[in-house]
Motif scaffolding. Sequence first.
Motif, PDB file in Angstrom:
ATOM      1  N   HIS A  79      44.902  61.253  -8.717  1.00 38.13           N
ATOM      2  CA  HIS A  79      45.138  59.852  -9.050  1.00 38.13           C
ATOM      3  C   HIS A  79      45.815  59.772 -10.415  1.00 38.13           C
ATOM      4  O   HIS A  79      45.193  59.443 -11.413  1.00 38.13           O
ATOM      5  N   SER A  80      47.090  60.092 -10.416  1.00 40.31           N
ATOM      6  CA  SER A  80      48.020  60.160 -11.552  1.00 40.31           C
ATOM      7  C   SER A  80      48.065  61.586 -12.104  1.00 40.31           C
ATOM      8  O   SER A  80      47.190  62.429 -11.819  1.00 40.31           O
ATOM      9  N   TRP A 104      51.580  56.584 -10.951  1.00 40.99           N
ATOM     10  CA  TRP A 104      51.207  55.386 -11.698  1.00 40.99           C
ATOM     11  C   TRP A 104      52.420  54.734 -12.354  1.00 40.99           C
ATOM     12  O   TRP A 104      52.560  53.534 -12.357  1.00 40.99           O
ATOM     13  N   ASP A 107      53.255  58.428 -15.999  1.00 37.96           N
ATOM     14  CA  ASP A 107      52.978  59.838 -15.716  1.00 37.96           C
ATOM     15  C   ASP A 107      54.144  60.510 -15.008  1.00 37.96           C
ATOM     16  O   ASP A 107      54.374  61.706 -15.167  1.00 37.96           O
ATOM     17  N   THR A 170      53.195  55.919  -3.625  1.00 38.37           N
ATOM     18  CA  THR A 170      53.510  54.792  -4.491  1.00 38.37           C
ATOM     19  C   THR A 170      54.070  53.661  -3.661  1.00 38.37           C
ATOM     20  O   THR A 170      54.721  53.892  -2.635  1.00 38.37           O
ATOM     21  N   SER A 192      49.348  51.269  -2.698  1.00 40.30           N
ATOM     22  CA  SER A 192      49.172  50.511  -3.929  1.00 40.30           C
ATOM     23  C   SER A 192      47.700  50.316  -4.229  1.00 40.30           C
ATOM     24  O   SER A 192      46.919  49.984  -3.332  1.00 40.30           O
ATOM     25  N   TYR A 193      47.314  50.518  -5.498  1.00 43.81           N
ATOM     26  CA  TYR A 193      45.970  50.146  -5.922  1.00 43.81           C
ATOM     27  C   TYR A 193      45.817  48.626  -5.921  1.00 43.81           C
ATOM     28  O   TYR A 193      44.743  48.095  -5.702  1.00 43.81           O
TER      29      TYR A 193
END
Length: 375
Positions: A79-80, A104, A107, A170, A192-193
């Motif tokens: 996660h990144s 993200w 990063d 992403t 997407s978060y």
Amino acid sequence: MQKGDKILHIMNDENFFVDYFIQQSEKVFPELSDYWIISSNIETPFQSAHPKGNRLEWNKNTIPIHAQLAGKYKKIILHSFFINRLEDFFKYLHKHGEIIWVFWGGDGYSFASDIKRWYLPLSWKKKVELQNASAGFLKRSLSKIKSLRNNYKKSALTRSFIKSVDTCATWVKYDYELVKEVHPELVWKSYSYFTFEQMDFSRLVPKAPDPLRLFLGNSATDTNNHFDALNYLKEIGYPGSIIVPLSYGNDRYAAQVMKYGEELFKEKFVPVREYLNLDKYHDLMNSCGIVWMNHKRQQAAGNIIASLFLGRGTILHPENTIYRTFNDLGVKFLNKEKLKNPSAIDFSLFSGNAFIIESFFSIEKILEDLKNLYA
């Protein structure tokens, strides 16, 4: 379930997304995943509170052990790349299955050693001026050499990370296209978060847009390219107020922007230095008819999404990967040329953006994307 059939998530302890993500994941495939929430100091209280999270101490002594265990999983999701000592993890990892990287923003952009590509001409000039302020020739020269060396090292490291993963996750398609030049075999999957539910936009009631209030940038970071935007507004004689959030970022840069803005616009330049909670921040944006994010790269995604949902006239640089991604979806943006006659802007052109935003970030779509990521 054996580890060879499971998915491993490695994530920093960030409470604003970790617990929400675990909820999503368990809703899609219960018990399929293990979640490593890492910290360099296990004695420090963790922000994440989800009971499924496995809190791990992550340092040079523990990483070899963690890497050996991670290699037994079917998939590893990073996660990144903002993971401390990630290069050590890759060094000790005996890869077993697919490695997925959730992009993200910052990063991934470190892959470019020439950071000048993210700046417009005047903003780059001002960046150099700030770096050179109060420094003699020798100090400036040494600082420039150090900066170039650090950028090169960071670029080389990020490129090695990109080449070590199989899939880039992403929602910004053109971010993937950028990093694909480093790793042509890299696979893209959308994720997407952000969800419409999480962003809680349903509580926002759009106000009548005021074309004489312009919201510029998201922070005191120089990739906002404030100076080029302010210079353009001065050249065209924009008659309205310019609201500039500078509450976080670099204080020296904030002072530089404030000095320039106040010289050009006097009292019509309105810097915001105090920290605003999210409700007040959205209220401030909602009071403006125009929102201009002048980044050449993905940045301020949450601000851009909020602006589009509120029906603001939103200006993005055409090279911005968010602009290109949303443009493909049919989102309507404002051309900066329209600021020459702000009273003539037809804000009804942006009324359909809210529906696109709500659909694209719906919880149903995000969960489907997550299923595809796990497939």
